[in-house]
Design an enzyme around this catalytic site. Structure first.
Site, PDB file in Angstrom:
ATOM      1  N   LYS A  72       0.849  -1.113  -0.041  1.00 16.61           N
ATOM      2  CA  LYS A  72      -0.190  -0.143  -0.179  1.00 16.61           C
ATOM      3  C   LYS A  72       0.847   1.328  -0.004  1.00 16.61           C
ATOM      4  O   LYS A  72       0.528   2.004  -0.786  1.00 16.61           O
ATOM      5  CB  LYS A  72      -0.815   0.069   1.150  1.00 16.61           C
ATOM      6  CG  LYS A  72      -1.896  -1.155   1.447  1.00 16.61           C
ATOM      7  CD  LYS A  72      -2.778  -0.816   2.447  1.00 16.61           C
ATOM      8  CE  LYS A  72      -2.003  -1.093   3.722  1.00 16.61           C
ATOM      9  NZ  LYS A  72      -1.563  -2.399   4.182  1.00 16.61           N
ATOM     10  N   ARG A  97      -9.577   0.781   9.101  1.00 21.08           N
ATOM     11  CA  ARG A  97      -9.089  -0.654   9.178  1.00 21.08           C
ATOM     12  C   ARG A  97     -10.061  -1.448   9.936  1.00 21.08           C
ATOM     13  O   ARG A  97     -10.014  -2.535  10.237  1.00 21.08           O
ATOM     14  CB  ARG A  97      -8.040  -0.684   9.871  1.00 21.08           C
ATOM     15  CG  ARG A  97      -6.587  -1.271   9.257  1.00 21.08           C
ATOM     16  CD  ARG A  97      -5.540  -0.742  10.368  1.00 21.08           C
ATOM     17  NE  ARG A  97      -4.556  -1.390   9.977  1.00 21.08           N
ATOM     18  CZ  ARG A  97      -3.218  -0.974   9.053  1.00 21.08           C
ATOM     19  NH1 ARG A  97      -3.297   0.353   9.094  1.00 21.08           N
ATOM     20  NH2 ARG A  97      -2.324  -1.641   9.069  1.00 21.08           N
ATOM     21  N   ARG A 143      11.405  -7.091   5.529  1.00 20.87           N
ATOM     22  CA  ARG A 143      11.248  -5.604   5.621  1.00 20.87           C
ATOM     23  C   ARG A 143      12.100  -5.107   6.709  1.00 20.87           C
ATOM     24  O   ARG A 143      12.608  -3.990   6.583  1.00 20.87           O
ATOM     25  CB  ARG A 143       9.914  -5.161   5.569  1.00 20.87           C
ATOM     26  CG  ARG A 143       9.644  -3.808   5.584  1.00 20.87           C
ATOM     27  CD  ARG A 143       8.048  -3.239   5.448  1.00 20.87           C
ATOM     28  NE  ARG A 143       7.308  -3.680   6.334  1.00 20.87           N
ATOM     29  CZ  ARG A 143       6.007  -3.303   6.263  1.00 20.87           C
ATOM     30  NH1 ARG A 143       5.557  -2.895   5.329  1.00 20.87           N
ATOM     31  NH2 ARG A 143       5.131  -3.415   7.479  1.00 20.87           N
ATOM     32  N   ARG A 164      11.252  -3.902   9.625  1.00 19.74           N
ATOM     33  CA  ARG A 164      10.798  -2.606  10.554  1.00 19.74           C
ATOM     34  C   ARG A 164      10.699  -3.137  11.801  1.00 19.74           C
ATOM     35  O   ARG A 164      10.428  -4.125  12.210  1.00 19.74           O
ATOM     36  CB  ARG A 164       9.132  -2.237   9.974  1.00 19.74           C
ATOM     37  CG  ARG A 164       9.077  -0.707  10.183  1.00 19.74           C
ATOM     38  CD  ARG A 164       7.921  -0.504   9.311  1.00 19.74           C
ATOM     39  NE  ARG A 164       6.353  -0.775  10.137  1.00 19.74           N
ATOM     40  CZ  ARG A 164       5.417  -0.977   9.415  1.00 19.74           C
ATOM     41  NH1 ARG A 164       5.087  -0.338   8.259  1.00 19.74           N
ATOM     42  NH2 ARG A 164       4.125  -1.404   9.935  1.00 19.74           N
ATOM     43  N   ARG A 194      -0.377  -9.306  13.308  1.00 20.26           N
ATOM     44  CA  ARG A 194      -1.007  -8.243  12.480  1.00 20.26           C
ATOM     45  C   ARG A 194      -1.949  -9.081  11.202  1.00 20.26           C
ATOM     46  O   ARG A 194      -2.838  -8.384  10.816  1.00 20.26           O
ATOM     47  CB  ARG A 194       0.004  -7.374  11.687  1.00 20.26           C
ATOM     48  CG  ARG A 194       0.304  -6.307  12.856  1.00 20.26           C
ATOM     49  CD  ARG A 194       1.504  -5.286  12.710  1.00 20.26           C
ATOM     50  NE  ARG A 194       1.771  -5.290  11.233  1.00 20.26           N
ATOM     51  CZ  ARG A 194       3.025  -5.072  10.740  1.00 20.26           C
ATOM     52  NH1 ARG A 194       4.082  -5.137  11.351  1.00 20.26           N
ATOM     53  NH2 ARG A 194       3.153  -4.752   9.691  1.00 20.26           N
TER      54      ARG A 194
HETATM   55  P1  ADP Z   1       1.146  -2.184   7.638  1.00 16.74           P
HETATM   56  O1  ADP Z   1       0.602  -1.629   6.146  1.00 16.74           O
HETATM   57  O2  ADP Z   1       2.104  -2.969   7.465  1.00 16.74           O
HETATM   58  O3  ADP Z   1      -0.208  -3.106   8.102  1.00 16.74           O
HETATM   59  P2  ADP Z   1       0.926   0.421   8.754  1.00 16.74           P
HETATM   60  O4  ADP Z   1       2.053   1.022   8.682  1.00 16.74           O
HETATM   61  O5  ADP Z   1      -0.412   0.635   7.855  1.00 16.74           O
HETATM   62  O6  ADP Z   1       1.180  -1.161   8.613  1.00 16.74           O
HETATM   63  O7  ADP Z   1       0.406   0.388  10.315  1.00 16.74           O
HETATM   64  C1  ADP Z   1       1.016   0.010  11.431  1.00 16.74           C
HETATM   65  C2  ADP Z   1       0.376  -0.065  12.673  1.00 16.74           C
HETATM   66  O8  ADP Z   1      -0.213   1.072  13.026  1.00 16.74           O
HETATM   67  C3  ADP Z   1      -0.714  -1.096  12.767  1.00 16.74           C
HETATM   68  O9  ADP Z   1      -0.301  -2.277  12.919  1.00 16.74           O
HETATM   69  C4  ADP Z   1      -1.633  -0.404  13.893  1.00 16.74           C
HETATM   70  O10 ADP Z   1      -1.436  -0.869  15.039  1.00 16.74           O
HETATM   71  C5  ADP Z   1      -1.605   0.992  13.656  1.00 16.74           C
HETATM   72  N1  ADP Z   1      -2.672   1.602  12.813  1.00 16.74           N
HETATM   73  C6  ADP Z   1      -2.229   2.184  11.413  1.00 16.74           C
HETATM   74  N2  ADP Z   1      -3.446   2.584  11.209  1.00 16.74           N
HETATM   75  C7  ADP Z   1      -4.551   1.978  11.878  1.00 16.74           C
HETATM   76  C8  ADP Z   1      -6.104   2.043  11.803  1.00 16.74           C
HETATM   77  N3  ADP Z   1      -6.530   2.718  10.995  1.00 16.74           N
HETATM   78  N4  ADP Z   1      -6.536   1.702  13.003  1.00 16.74           N
HETATM   79  C9  ADP Z   1      -5.993   0.978  13.896  1.00 16.74           C
HETATM   80  N5  ADP Z   1      -4.625   0.955  14.115  1.00 16.74           N
HETATM   81  C10 ADP Z   1      -3.926   1.596  12.868  1.00 16.74           C
END
Ligand code: ADP
Length: 188
Positions: A14, A89, A128, A130, A141
């Site tokens: 994404k 999400r 990755r 991170r 996740r």
């Molecule tokens: P990835 O795309 O690898 O899932 P993101 O960078 O989008 O990772 O998100 C990393 C973390 O940030 C998630 O695992 C969550 O803890 C938090 N997060 C991000 N967006 C949301 C959301 N819309 N609702 C709840 N938690 C979120």
């Protein structure tokens, strides 16, 4: 003008695609993951509240995320539109987005769903490196994605707002497929 959501499981690409698309459509890339990681790094009040959830691979509570997005979507740079990455999400977040868009008299043009099989996601995320990419946290996740986020495919699909894109292809091919799909839905 383009108001878009890039949707998909963790590791689907994404963020990578969002950078391309936000340049192409000249709209800000709004990544809730990036906003939370910055808040954690700076130890703001939001960051302190969010840190533990990020470290465990859990979702940050809806009310915190919704407040964050509400503030972000009224910034002047969103006038031409935006590209949301990582939001919504959960189903409650999607309802909150609907309400928010109605209240500011804006619409949603399209939801792009990047489709990638779990085995490939695991492989990509492990590679990755991170901070929240340890194997146990990655598995959590993915599970959270299937339980809480995947229901949104139905939510937007039923409203005919969703386009599936094969996210397992090469980065440039995915970008091209997204752009071709959006050409059908965006004016101009
Ligand atoms: P990835 O795309 O690898 O899932 P993101 O960078 O989008 O990772 O998100 C990393 C973390 O940030 C998630 O695992 C969550 O803890 C938090 N997060 C991000 N967006 C949301 C959301 N819309 N609702 C709840 N938690 C979120």
């Amino acid at each position: 003008m383009a108001s878009l959501i890039i949707f998909g499981p963790p590791g689907a690409g994404k963020g990578t695609q969002a950078v391309e698309l936000s340049t192409r459509f000249a709209v800000p890339h709004i990544s809730t993951g990036d906003l939370f990681r910055t808040a954690v790094a700076e130890q703001t009040a939001l960051g302190v509240k969010a840190q533990d959830y990020l470290d465990r691979g859990e979702l940050v509570p809806d009310d915190l995320v919704i407040d964050l997005i509400r503030e972000r979507l009224v910034q002047p740079d969103t006038q031409p539109g935006w590209l949301l990455d990582g939001f919504p999400r959960t189903v409650p977040q999607a309802h909150a987005l609907d309400e928010l868009l109605t209240s500011i008299d804006r619409g949603l043009d399209r939801v792009i769903n990047l489709v990638v099989p779990d085995e490939m996601l695991l492989e990509r995320l492990l590679g990755r490196g991170r901070k929240d990419d340890s194997e146990a946290v990655i598995c959590r996740r993915l599970q959270v994605y299937h339980d809480q986020t995947a229901p949104l495919i139905r939510f937007y699909g039923d409203r005919h707002q969703l386009t599936d894109i094969d996210g397992s292809a090469a980065v440039e091919d995915v970008t091209e497929a997204i752009q071709a799909a959006l050409d059908n839905f965006l004016p101009g």
